[in-house]
Enzyme design. Structure first.
Site, PDB file in Angstrom:
ATOM      1  CB  SER A 137       4.259   0.009   5.803  1.00 40.59           C
ATOM      2  OG  SER A 137       4.884   1.271   5.787  1.00 40.59           O
ATOM      3  CG  HIS A 180      -0.443   0.153   2.525  1.00 44.77           C
ATOM      4  ND1 HIS A 180      -0.396  -0.876   3.436  1.00 44.77           N
ATOM      5  CD2 HIS A 180       0.101   1.228   3.151  1.00 44.77           C
ATOM      6  CE1 HIS A 180       0.157  -0.435   4.562  1.00 44.77           C
ATOM      7  NE2 HIS A 180       0.468   0.845   4.409  1.00 44.77           N
ATOM      8  CG  ASP A 230      -0.322  -4.161   2.446  1.00 47.70           C
ATOM      9  OD1 ASP A 230       0.272  -3.599   1.501  1.00 47.70           O
ATOM     10  OD2 ASP A 230      -0.738  -3.552   3.455  1.00 47.70           O
TER      11      ASP A 230
END
Length: 220
Positions: free
Chosen positions: A177, A46, A90
């Site tokens: 992340s 993402h 992801d």
């Protein structure tokens, strides 16, 4: 991230990478990532964008230090099955324009062999420059927080949660992340959580993606 966390000891996490992203819309976004080899950074899919610059050796991302290494990304390897709607798969690998110099403040984080499957109840740490509370913007200094690995049913209210692909953790907040470390090994990548930062949160399970990771590293 990183709600309820504390500031990391400066340069105690030399594998951390700060990502400055120019999005497809031309705006700036920021993510965390981590150096897995001299040429590759791992992060969440993402975080993909038009252009990414990586800063290694940073603690406070607004206070430039001699330890910094700023390197452009030449190629973004987004997992082929990444779905921005379900946020499954992801994971992304970033190839750096030049190899990072390994120093006391810049180093790599080992990935475990594929067979490693961690049991619920294990305490882990999430690291990153994410939000420190729901109202705050991102943190300038690296933060970390202890999280417990939960049983999969704790994440079943997320309709797209899949225990094989993901880890269900106590909470971190969005904008990060960064890695999830269990016994000093990268086991997950912060993926998503509730908008109000209530637990639990979902991390990409790195072990599932080892064949793809190995293939990208080998071919590039």
């Amino acid at each position: 991230e990183i709600i309820g966390g504390t500031e990391s000891k400066p340069h105690s996490r030399p594998y951390m990478a700060h990502l400055k992203i120019i999005t497809k819309q031309g705006t700036f976004a920021y993510c965390g990532g981590f150096l897995i080899s001299r040429e590759f950074v791992m992060t969440a899919a993402h975080c993909k964008g038009r252009h990414i610059t990586v800063t290694l050796g940073a603690h406070d991302v607004v206070k430039k230090e001699s330890t910094w290494q700023k390197i452009d990304v030449v190629k973004q390897f987004v997992h082929p099955n990444y779905n921005s709607y379900t946020i499954r798969h992801d994971v992304m690998l970033l190839k750096l324009k030049e190899k990072a110099n390994l120093t006391l403040t810049v180093g790599t984080l080992p990935l475990l062999p594929q067979s490693n499957f961690i049991p619920p109840g294990r305490m882990c740490r999430a690291v990153g420059w994410g939000k420190t509370s729901v109202k705050e913007s991102h943190s300038n200094v690296l933060q970390e927080v202890k999280l417990r690995l939960l049983d999969p049913p704790a994440c079943q209210h997320f309709p797209d949660f899949n225990h094989n692909l993901q880890l269900c953790m106590g909470t971190v907040f969005k904008g990060d992340s960064g890695p999830l470390l269990c016994a000093r090994v990268a086991q997950g990548i912060a993926s998503y959580a509730h908008k109000n930062a209530m637990p639990p949160s979902v991390f990409t399970r790195i072990s599932y993606y080892r064949p793809w990771i190995n293939k990208v590293l080998k071919e590039n």
